[in-house]
Motif scaffolding. Structure first.
Motif, short mmCIF file in Angstrom:
data_model
loop_
_atom_site.label_atom_id
_atom_site.label_comp_id
_atom_site.label_asym_id
_atom_site.label_seq_id
_atom_site.Cartn_x
_atom_site.Cartn_y
_atom_site.Cartn_z
N ARG A 11 -43.44 -26.56 -6.70
CA ARG A 11 -42.25 -25.83 -6.27
C ARG A 11 -41.09 -26.06 -7.24
NH1 ARG A 11 -41.83 -27.42 -0.85
NH2 ARG A 11 -41.22 -29.40 -1.69
N ARG A 14 -41.80 -24.33 -10.73
CA ARG A 14 -41.63 -22.87 -10.68
C ARG A 14 -40.15 -22.49 -10.55
NH1 ARG A 14 -46.43 -22.67 -6.71
NH2 ARG A 14 -48.18 -22.41 -8.12
N LYS A 15 -39.42 -23.27 -9.76
CA LYS A 15 -37.99 -23.01 -9.58
C LYS A 15 -37.24 -23.17 -10.91
CE LYS A 15 -34.26 -24.29 -6.43
NZ LYS A 15 -33.87 -25.20 -5.34
N LEU A 17 -38.53 -22.95 -13.93
CA LEU A 17 -38.95 -21.88 -14.84
C LEU A 17 -38.26 -20.57 -14.52
CD1 LEU A 17 -42.76 -22.22 -15.61
CD2 LEU A 17 -40.89 -21.99 -17.22
N ASN A 18 -38.06 -20.28 -13.25
CA ASN A 18 -37.37 -19.05 -12.87
C ASN A 18 -35.89 -19.10 -13.24
OD1 ASN A 18 -39.59 -17.72 -11.84
ND2 ASN A 18 -39.31 -18.53 -9.79
N MET A 19 -35.27 -20.27 -13.09
CA MET A 19 -33.85 -20.40 -13.38
C MET A 19 -33.55 -20.47 -14.87
SD MET A 19 -32.85 -23.05 -10.33
CE MET A 19 -31.15 -23.27 -10.84
N TYR A 20 -34.42 -21.16 -15.63
CA TYR A 20 -34.19 -21.39 -17.06
C TYR A 20 -35.45 -21.05 -17.87
CZ TYR A 20 -30.65 -24.35 -14.83
OH TYR A 20 -29.66 -24.83 -14.05
N PRO A 21 -35.86 -19.80 -17.91
CA PRO A 21 -37.12 -19.46 -18.60
C PRO A 21 -37.09 -19.69 -20.11
CG PRO A 21 -35.96 -17.47 -17.96
CD PRO A 21 -35.21 -18.62 -17.36
N ASP A 22 -35.91 -19.63 -20.72
CA ASP A 22 -35.81 -19.76 -22.17
C ASP A 22 -35.74 -21.21 -22.66
OD1 ASP A 22 -35.82 -17.02 -22.28
OD2 ASP A 22 -33.63 -16.87 -22.30
N ILE A 54 -45.03 -27.48 -15.94
CA ILE A 54 -44.28 -26.43 -16.64
C ILE A 54 -44.99 -26.08 -17.94
CG2 ILE A 54 -42.14 -25.94 -17.90
CD1 ILE A 54 -40.66 -27.45 -15.68
N LYS A 58 -46.53 -22.42 -18.96
CA LYS A 58 -46.16 -21.71 -20.18
C LYS A 58 -47.40 -21.34 -21.00
CE LYS A 58 -42.45 -20.90 -21.49
NZ LYS A 58 -41.64 -19.70 -21.29
N GLU A 61 -49.10 -18.46 -19.26
CA GLU A 61 -48.30 -17.25 -19.49
C GLU A 61 -48.56 -16.67 -20.88
OE1 GLU A 61 -43.67 -16.66 -20.38
OE2 GLU A 61 -44.09 -17.49 -18.39
#
Length: 72
Positions: A11, A14-15, A17-22, A54, A58, A61
């Motif tokens: 959790r 994923r949170k 990664l969604n907030m700071y993908p770069d 994470i 990546k 992805e």
């Protein structure tokens, strides 16, 4: 058998990664430092598990994107 990760790790990863993908890349050491800066983690083990998951996400992805490009 595969690795089993607790829900807190999944959790949180994923949170983040969604907030700071770069901010995250395929390198575990880099991700470990970023996780340490972004959140206050109770233990080194938990921080490493989050950073590792994470890194795994990546890599998955990138593989998925590579397959999509080859199909075109």
């Amino acid at each position: 058998m595969g690795k089993i990760r607790i829900n807190v790790v999944k959790r949180t990863a994923r949170k983040l990664l969604n907030m700071y993908p770069d901010l995250f890349i395929r390198d575990f050491e880099h991700n470990k430092k970023v996780v340490n800066e972004l959140i206050e983690v109770r233990s080194k083990k938990l921080r490493n598990q989050i950073a590792g998951y994470i890194t795994h996400l990546k890599k998955v992805e990138e593989r998925r994107q590579k397959i999509e490009l080859e199909e075109r």
